[in-house]
Design an enzyme around this catalytic site. Structure first.
Site, PDB file in Angstrom:
ATOM      1  N   ASP A  57      20.585  13.152  26.981  1.00  0.00           N
ATOM      2  CA  ASP A  57      20.843  14.387  27.728  1.00  0.00           C
ATOM      3  C   ASP A  57      21.256  14.052  29.161  1.00  0.00           C
ATOM      4  O   ASP A  57      20.478  13.455  29.905  1.00  0.00           O
ATOM      5  CB  ASP A  57      19.566  15.244  27.756  1.00  0.00           C
ATOM      6  CG  ASP A  57      19.785  16.561  28.473  1.00  0.00           C
ATOM      7  OD1 ASP A  57      20.290  17.502  27.836  1.00  0.00           O
ATOM      8  OD2 ASP A  57      19.469  16.646  29.688  1.00  0.00           O
ATOM      9  N   TYR A  62      23.676  15.440  37.397  1.00  0.00           N
ATOM     10  CA  TYR A  62      22.817  14.242  37.462  1.00  0.00           C
ATOM     11  C   TYR A  62      23.566  13.043  38.043  1.00  0.00           C
ATOM     12  O   TYR A  62      22.972  12.032  38.363  1.00  0.00           O
ATOM     13  CB  TYR A  62      22.280  13.863  36.064  1.00  0.00           C
ATOM     14  CG  TYR A  62      21.443  14.935  35.387  1.00  0.00           C
ATOM     15  CD1 TYR A  62      21.019  16.066  36.074  1.00  0.00           C
ATOM     16  CD2 TYR A  62      21.071  14.810  34.056  1.00  0.00           C
ATOM     17  CE1 TYR A  62      20.271  17.049  35.448  1.00  0.00           C
ATOM     18  CE2 TYR A  62      20.310  15.785  33.424  1.00  0.00           C
ATOM     19  CZ  TYR A  62      19.924  16.900  34.124  1.00  0.00           C
ATOM     20  OH  TYR A  62      19.179  17.862  33.488  1.00  0.00           O
ATOM     21  N   LYS A  87      26.266  19.094  30.919  1.00  0.00           N
ATOM     22  CA  LYS A  87      26.095  20.494  31.357  1.00  0.00           C
ATOM     23  C   LYS A  87      27.042  20.842  32.491  1.00  0.00           C
ATOM     24  O   LYS A  87      27.285  20.014  33.374  1.00  0.00           O
ATOM     25  CB  LYS A  87      24.645  20.720  31.821  1.00  0.00           C
ATOM     26  CG  LYS A  87      23.603  20.207  30.855  1.00  0.00           C
ATOM     27  CD  LYS A  87      22.179  20.542  31.264  1.00  0.00           C
ATOM     28  CE  LYS A  87      21.189  19.729  30.452  1.00  0.00           C
ATOM     29  NZ  LYS A  87      20.894  18.395  31.020  1.00  0.00           N
ATOM     30  N   HIS A 118      24.527  25.006  32.796  1.00  0.00           N
ATOM     31  CA  HIS A 118      23.256  24.439  33.270  1.00  0.00           C
ATOM     32  C   HIS A 118      22.208  25.510  33.601  1.00  0.00           C
ATOM     33  O   HIS A 118      21.038  25.341  33.321  1.00  0.00           O
ATOM     34  CB  HIS A 118      23.521  23.539  34.483  1.00  0.00           C
ATOM     35  CG  HIS A 118      22.527  22.449  34.654  1.00  0.00           C
ATOM     36  ND1 HIS A 118      22.832  21.197  35.103  1.00  0.00           N
ATOM     37  CD2 HIS A 118      21.202  22.398  34.431  1.00  0.00           C
ATOM     38  CE1 HIS A 118      21.755  20.443  35.140  1.00  0.00           C
ATOM     39  NE2 HIS A 118      20.748  21.160  34.746  1.00  0.00           N
ATOM     40  N   ILE A 236      13.246  16.295  25.091  1.00  0.00           N
ATOM     41  CA  ILE A 236      14.040  15.241  25.741  1.00  0.00           C
ATOM     42  C   ILE A 236      13.247  14.592  26.873  1.00  0.00           C
ATOM     43  O   ILE A 236      13.609  14.715  28.053  1.00  0.00           O
ATOM     44  CB  ILE A 236      15.386  15.816  26.255  1.00  0.00           C
ATOM     45  CG1 ILE A 236      15.196  17.162  26.978  1.00  0.00           C
ATOM     46  CG2 ILE A 236      16.368  15.974  25.098  1.00  0.00           C
ATOM     47  CD1 ILE A 236      16.466  17.674  27.667  1.00  0.00           C
ATOM     48  N   LYS A 238      12.004  12.241  29.682  1.00  0.00           N
ATOM     49  CA  LYS A 238      12.688  11.264  30.537  1.00  0.00           C
ATOM     50  C   LYS A 238      11.713  10.147  30.885  1.00  0.00           C
ATOM     51  O   LYS A 238      10.549  10.389  31.215  1.00  0.00           O
ATOM     52  CB  LYS A 238      13.165  11.950  31.818  1.00  0.00           C
ATOM     53  CG  LYS A 238      13.727  10.983  32.868  1.00  0.00           C
ATOM     54  CD  LYS A 238      12.686  10.602  33.909  1.00  0.00           C
ATOM     55  CE  LYS A 238      13.156   9.544  34.884  1.00  0.00           C
ATOM     56  NZ  LYS A 238      12.082   9.112  35.803  1.00  0.00           N
ATOM     57  N   SER A 239      12.181   8.924  30.816  1.00  0.00           N
ATOM     58  CA  SER A 239      11.432   7.818  31.404  1.00  0.00           C
ATOM     59  C   SER A 239      12.412   6.739  31.810  1.00  0.00           C
ATOM     60  O   SER A 239      13.432   6.523  31.159  1.00  0.00           O
ATOM     61  CB  SER A 239      10.406   7.246  30.419  1.00  0.00           C
ATOM     62  OG  SER A 239       9.773   6.127  31.031  1.00  0.00           O
ATOM     63  N   ARG A 244       7.517   3.055  28.091  1.00  0.00           N
ATOM     64  CA  ARG A 244       7.313   4.495  27.851  1.00  0.00           C
ATOM     65  C   ARG A 244       8.447   5.072  27.017  1.00  0.00           C
ATOM     66  O   ARG A 244       8.231   5.949  26.179  1.00  0.00           O
ATOM     67  CB  ARG A 244       7.226   5.242  29.179  1.00  0.00           C
ATOM     68  CG  ARG A 244       5.903   5.062  29.878  1.00  0.00           C
ATOM     69  CD  ARG A 244       5.980   5.746  31.212  1.00  0.00           C
ATOM     70  NE  ARG A 244       4.688   5.841  31.851  1.00  0.00           N
ATOM     71  CZ  ARG A 244       4.515   6.350  33.069  1.00  0.00           C
ATOM     72  NH1 ARG A 244       5.546   6.798  33.761  1.00  0.00           N
ATOM     73  NH2 ARG A 244       3.317   6.422  33.585  1.00  0.00           N
ATOM     74  N   ASN A 248       7.519   6.991  23.698  1.00  0.00           N
ATOM     75  CA  ASN A 248       7.869   8.413  23.524  1.00  0.00           C
ATOM     76  C   ASN A 248       8.665   8.654  22.247  1.00  0.00           C
ATOM     77  O   ASN A 248       8.743   9.783  21.757  1.00  0.00           O
ATOM     78  CB  ASN A 248       8.668   8.926  24.729  1.00  0.00           C
ATOM     79  CG  ASN A 248       7.845   8.922  26.013  1.00  0.00           C
ATOM     80  OD1 ASN A 248       6.614   8.871  25.970  1.00  0.00           O
ATOM     81  ND2 ASN A 248       8.516   8.953  27.150  1.00  0.00           N
TER      82      ASN A 248
HETATM   83  N1  LIG Z   1      18.414  22.122  31.975  1.00  0.00           N
HETATM   84  C1  LIG Z   1      17.673  21.980  33.054  1.00  0.00           C
HETATM   85  O1  LIG Z   1      17.691  22.785  33.997  1.00  0.00           O
HETATM   86  C2  LIG Z   1      16.745  20.787  33.127  1.00  0.00           C
HETATM   87  C3  LIG Z   1      15.748  20.748  34.120  1.00  0.00           C
HETATM   88  C4  LIG Z   1      14.886  19.657  34.139  1.00  0.00           C
HETATM   89  C5  LIG Z   1      15.039  18.639  33.202  1.00  0.00           C
HETATM   90  N2  LIG Z   1      16.040  18.691  32.272  1.00  0.00           N
HETATM   91  C6  LIG Z   1      16.245  17.593  31.288  1.00  0.00           C
HETATM   92  O2  LIG Z   1      15.006  17.310  30.664  1.00  0.00           O
HETATM   93  C7  LIG Z   1      14.660  15.954  30.848  1.00  0.00           C
HETATM   94  C8  LIG Z   1      13.154  15.776  30.881  1.00  0.00           C
HETATM   95  O3  LIG Z   1      12.553  16.509  31.908  1.00  0.00           O
HETATM   96  P1  LIG Z   1      12.062  15.875  33.305  1.00  0.00           P
HETATM   97  O4  LIG Z   1      12.855  14.677  33.645  1.00  0.00           O
HETATM   98  O5  LIG Z   1      12.056  17.018  34.263  1.00  0.00           O
HETATM   99  O6  LIG Z   1      10.568  15.513  33.075  1.00  0.00           O
HETATM  100  P2  LIG Z   1       9.603  14.908  31.938  1.00  0.00           P
HETATM  101  O7  LIG Z   1      10.397  14.252  30.871  1.00  0.00           O
HETATM  102  O8  LIG Z   1       8.654  15.980  31.584  1.00  0.00           O
HETATM  103  O9  LIG Z   1       8.775  13.855  32.758  1.00  0.00           O
HETATM  104  C9  LIG Z   1       9.312  12.712  33.331  1.00  0.00           C
HETATM  105  C10 LIG Z   1       8.178  12.026  34.075  1.00  0.00           C
HETATM  106  O10 LIG Z   1       7.162  11.643  33.129  1.00  0.00           O
HETATM  107  C11 LIG Z   1       6.948  10.244  33.236  1.00  0.00           C
HETATM  108  N3  LIG Z   1       6.695   9.747  31.879  1.00  0.00           N
HETATM  109  C12 LIG Z   1       7.600   9.478  30.909  1.00  0.00           C
HETATM  110  N4  LIG Z   1       7.005   9.045  29.787  1.00  0.00           N
HETATM  111  C13 LIG Z   1       5.661   9.043  30.040  1.00  0.00           C
HETATM  112  C14 LIG Z   1       4.540   8.673  29.282  1.00  0.00           C
HETATM  113  N5  LIG Z   1       4.646   8.245  28.024  1.00  0.00           N
HETATM  114  N6  LIG Z   1       3.304   8.792  29.862  1.00  0.00           N
HETATM  115  C15 LIG Z   1       3.189   9.230  31.139  1.00  0.00           C
HETATM  116  N7  LIG Z   1       4.236   9.579  31.915  1.00  0.00           N
HETATM  117  C16 LIG Z   1       5.468   9.495  31.370  1.00  0.00           C
HETATM  118  C17 LIG Z   1       8.209   9.672  33.840  1.00  0.00           C
HETATM  119  O11 LIG Z   1       7.908   8.492  34.562  1.00  0.00           O
HETATM  120  P3  LIG Z   1       8.798   7.133  34.465  1.00  0.00           P
HETATM  121  O12 LIG Z   1      10.244   7.540  34.470  1.00  0.00           O
HETATM  122  O13 LIG Z   1       8.389   6.416  35.683  1.00  0.00           O
HETATM  123  O14 LIG Z   1       8.399   6.448  33.201  1.00  0.00           O
HETATM  124  C18 LIG Z   1       8.629  10.787  34.785  1.00  0.00           C
HETATM  125  O15 LIG Z   1       7.891  10.720  35.989  1.00  0.00           O
HETATM  126  C19 LIG Z   1      15.391  15.621  32.160  1.00  0.00           C
HETATM  127  O16 LIG Z   1      15.463  14.232  32.382  1.00  0.00           O
HETATM  128  C20 LIG Z   1      16.700  16.298  31.925  1.00  0.00           C
HETATM  129  O17 LIG Z   1      17.501  15.528  31.053  1.00  0.00           O
HETATM  130  C21 LIG Z   1      16.883  19.769  32.216  1.00  0.00           C
END
Ligand SMILES: NC(=O)c1ccc[n+]([C@@H]2O[C@H](COP(=O)([O-])OP(=O)(O)OC[C@H]3O[C@@H](n4cnc5c(N)ncnc54)[C@H](OP(=O)(O)O)[C@@H]3O)[C@@H](O)[C@H]2O)c1
Length: 273
Positions: A57, A62, A87, A118, A236, A238-239, A244, A248
């Site tokens: 994604d 980004y 997006k 988006h 989706i 993110k890490s 991780r 995941n």
């Molecule tokens: N459409 C939209 O408006 C929108 C908005 C937000 C996000 N998104 C999409 O959704 C994706 C995911 O959301 P997000 O990036 O906001 O947050 P997320 O995936 O909920 O969380 C990412 C955070 O969690 C940590 N993490 C990852 N795996 C872990 C694990 N197994 N245990 C503990 N912590 C862990 C990561 O750290 P590390 O990276 O340090 O491992 C990072 O700090 C985004 O990357 C993006 O592609 C879309």
């Protein structure tokens, strides 16, 4: 019409997918790439593809489409086996076609698998932009098109105006945000619910998640990913950390019971981290 969800592991990839009307099969687990750029992003995407992810994604905003495309090419995994989402920034209204062309140039691809708005431009559903997405789909530049951060009433506006429902709505989703009525509203319209920020919206130390994780010999984060899959919601995480990223995705060796799903659903409304 509810969409069919193929929960059986695929012999080629061993992961569940959801069928899109156009655009084929969308893997239920993908790698989020927000806030990763440069070599960090390339390494993360390569790590993900190595352990089996086939869904990435990204977004124009980004600023990492170039890295995503390069990582896919360098991985040796055939392009047609990887589901790529990007997006349209709401600020690009009126320049939809040019913006998609830039995304494709950056990715080094002739199409994306899913192109999303988006978020609602200036808070509105904006039928004219939706028509541009449908036109891009008809030209084969995006296999499927959808939206992100749209409310159900805004989905209905697009459907009423064009007769074409977004294939996907990507919205914030996690146990603390669970709402059965939102799931049902999407299903009724044939819109795939794709969740984002599964961890940011979760207290990974919550005792319910910890207990269920211990029971299955996995981590609370893996329980959260599995909870999405068992609800047929795309997730989706993110890490940037290879361990991780692998963990995941290592969620196909167990599944949650109905009782466990119900207990996690009831975390809805709990305080966030
Ligand atoms: N459409 C939209 O408006 C929108 C908005 C937000 C996000 N998104 C999409 O959704 C994706 C995911 O959301 P997000 O990036 O906001 O947050 P997320 O995936 O909920 O969380 C990412 C955070 O969690 C940590 N993490 C990852 N795996 C872990 C694990 N197994 N245990 C503990 N912590 C862990 C990561 O750290 P590390 O990276 O340090 O491992 C990072 O700090 C985004 O990357 C993006 O592609 C879309």
């Amino acid at each position: 019409m509810p969409r069919s969800v193929d929960r059986t592991p695929r012999p080629d990839r061993g992961q569940p997918t959801v069928a899109l009307d156009q655009g084929g099969a969308m893997p239920l687990v993908g790698l989020g790439t927000w806030q990763m750029t440069g070599a960090r992003c390339r390494t993360a995407v390569r790590s993900a593809l190595e352990v089996g992810y086939r869904h990435i994604d990204t977004a124009t905003m980004y600023r990492n489409e170039g890295e995503v495309g390069r990582a896919v090419r360098d991985s040796g995994v055939p392009r047609e086996q990887v589901f790529i989402t990007t997006k349209l920034p709401p600020g690009a209204v009126g320049r939809e076609r040019r913006t998609l062309d830039s995304s494709l140039r950056a990715l080094g691809m002739d199409h994306v698998d899913l192109w999303l708005v988006h978020w609602p431009p200036r808070g509105r559903a904006l039928v004219s932009t939706w028509e541009e997405l449908l036109a891009a789909r008809d030209r084969g530049l995006a296999r499927a098109v959808g939206v992100s951060n749209y409310r159900t009433a805004q989905l209905d506006e697009l459907i009423a105006a064009t007769g074409a429902a977004p294939q996907v709505n990507q919205i914030p989703w996690a146990p603390a945000l669970y709402d059965a009525s939102v799931v049902a509203e999407h299903r009724r319209r044939g819109v795939v619910l794709e969740g984002y920020s599964p961890f940011k919206n979760t207290d990974l130390r919550h005792p319910v998640l910890a207990e269920i994780a211990a029971r299955h010999g996995v981590t609370p984060a893996q329980v959260v990913v599995r909870w999405h899959i068992d609800h047929h919601v795309v997730v989706i995480p993110k890490s940037a950390t290879p361990e991780r990223i692998a963990a995941n995705f290592d969620v196909f060796g167990f599944s949650l019971t109905d009782e466990e799903l119900g207990r996690i659903d009831r975390l809805s409304g709990t305080r966030r981290r």
